[in-house]
Write an enzyme that holds these catalytic residues in place. Structure first.
Site, PDB file in Angstrom:
ATOM      1  N   GLY A  45      13.324  -3.774  -4.559  1.00 56.24           N
ATOM      2  CA  GLY A  45      12.573  -3.844  -5.802  1.00 56.24           C
ATOM      3  C   GLY A  45      11.958  -2.490  -6.100  1.00 56.24           C
ATOM      4  CD  GLN A  50       7.302   1.031  -6.201  1.00 52.80           C
ATOM      5  OE1 GLN A  50       7.919   0.083  -6.672  1.00 52.80           O
ATOM      6  NE2 GLN A  50       7.317   1.350  -4.913  1.00 52.80           N
ATOM      7  CB  CYS A  95       5.398  -0.456  -0.485  1.00 58.87           C
ATOM      8  SG  CYS A  95       5.274   0.121  -2.192  1.00 58.87           S
ATOM      9  CG  LEU A  96      11.120   1.726  -1.857  1.00 60.38           C
ATOM     10  CD1 LEU A  96      12.049   1.764  -3.072  1.00 60.38           C
ATOM     11  CD2 LEU A  96      11.861   2.100  -0.591  1.00 60.38           C
ATOM     12  CG  HIS A 137       5.950  -5.729  -3.085  1.00 66.40           C
ATOM     13  ND1 HIS A 137       5.313  -5.476  -1.889  1.00 66.40           N
ATOM     14  CD2 HIS A 137       6.290  -4.515  -3.598  1.00 66.40           C
ATOM     15  CE1 HIS A 137       5.275  -4.157  -1.696  1.00 66.40           C
ATOM     16  NE2 HIS A 137       5.868  -3.562  -2.715  1.00 66.40           N
ATOM     17  CD  GLU A 138       8.868  -4.039  -6.503  1.00 71.91           C
ATOM     18  OE1 GLU A 138       8.344  -3.100  -7.136  1.00 71.91           O
ATOM     19  OE2 GLU A 138       9.172  -3.950  -5.300  1.00 71.91           O
ATOM     20  CG  HIS A 141       4.182  -1.754  -7.333  1.00 74.37           C
ATOM     21  ND1 HIS A 141       3.441  -0.756  -6.755  1.00 74.37           N
ATOM     22  CD2 HIS A 141       5.108  -2.120  -6.399  1.00 74.37           C
ATOM     23  CE1 HIS A 141       3.884  -0.512  -5.535  1.00 74.37           C
ATOM     24  NE2 HIS A 141       4.881  -1.339  -5.287  1.00 74.37           N
TER      25      HIS A 141
END
Length: 186
Positions: A45, A50, A95-96, A137-138, A141
């Site tokens: 995702g 991000q 998380c990226l 999760h996304e 963000h």
């Protein structure tokens, strides 16, 4: 085009994002670039903040499961989680934007989400399991929240030096990142 992923500590990751409309410039290219960026970083995702954009857009692709069953792939524009249900369950999330840190996060197993896809078709969909977790999760963000915000105060204190190092660029990734507190060029 692959974007650099914004690292922990950048203010864009803490902003509640704005809705967009059908006139958003080069939306399909942005969606394609976000998928390319996510795949290059081995993610499932990726949210617009991000990649430095404070807009309500994220992409998800859980990939095929171990049985070869097709995964869950969607584009979410102006998403709104309408309902969350079931008993919360813990899962080790990463998380990226926060590389090298993984922590157990509690989330509900089923959600009802309303969103537009990249063709501006309105959907209301009930999603469960791993796909629901990735969406939550996304979604966090675009609400200006990180998975680390869901951790206990003690756990956050224990991670503080690691998080500070990420913000300064003192971390290795296999993908390009943009670090908010980096003092020298790497």
């Amino acid at each position: 085009m692959k974007f650099p992923i914004v690292a922990y500590g950048d203010p864009v990751l803490k902003k509640v994002c704005k809705n967009i409309d059908q006139e958003y410039p080069e939306l399909q290219q942005l969606v394609d670039d976000m998928f390319e960026t996510m795949y290059a970083a081995s993610g499932v995702g990726l949210a617009a903040p991000q990649v430095g954009l404070p807009i309500r857009l994220f992409v998800v692709d859980t990939g095929a499961d171990e049985d070869g069953k097709e995964g869950f792939k969607r584009v979410f524009i102006n998403a709104e989680i309408v309902d969350e249900s079931g008993d919360e369950w813990a899962f080790n999330e990463g998380c990226l934007s926060i590389p090298d840190i993984r922590e157990d996060v509690m989330r509900k197993p089923t959600i009802l989400i309303k969103y537009y896809d990249e063709l501006w078709v309105l959907h209301q969909e009930k999603v469960s399991g791993m796909a629901a977790r990735v969406i939550q999760h996304e979604y966090d963000h675009i609400e200006g929240k990180l998975f680390t915000d869901k951790l206990s105060l003690l756990r956050k204190r224990m991670l503080k030096s690691k998080l500070d190092n990420i913000a300064k660029g003192n971390v290795h990734t296999d993908y390009k990142m943009r670090f908010p507190k980096q003092t020298k060029k790497r």
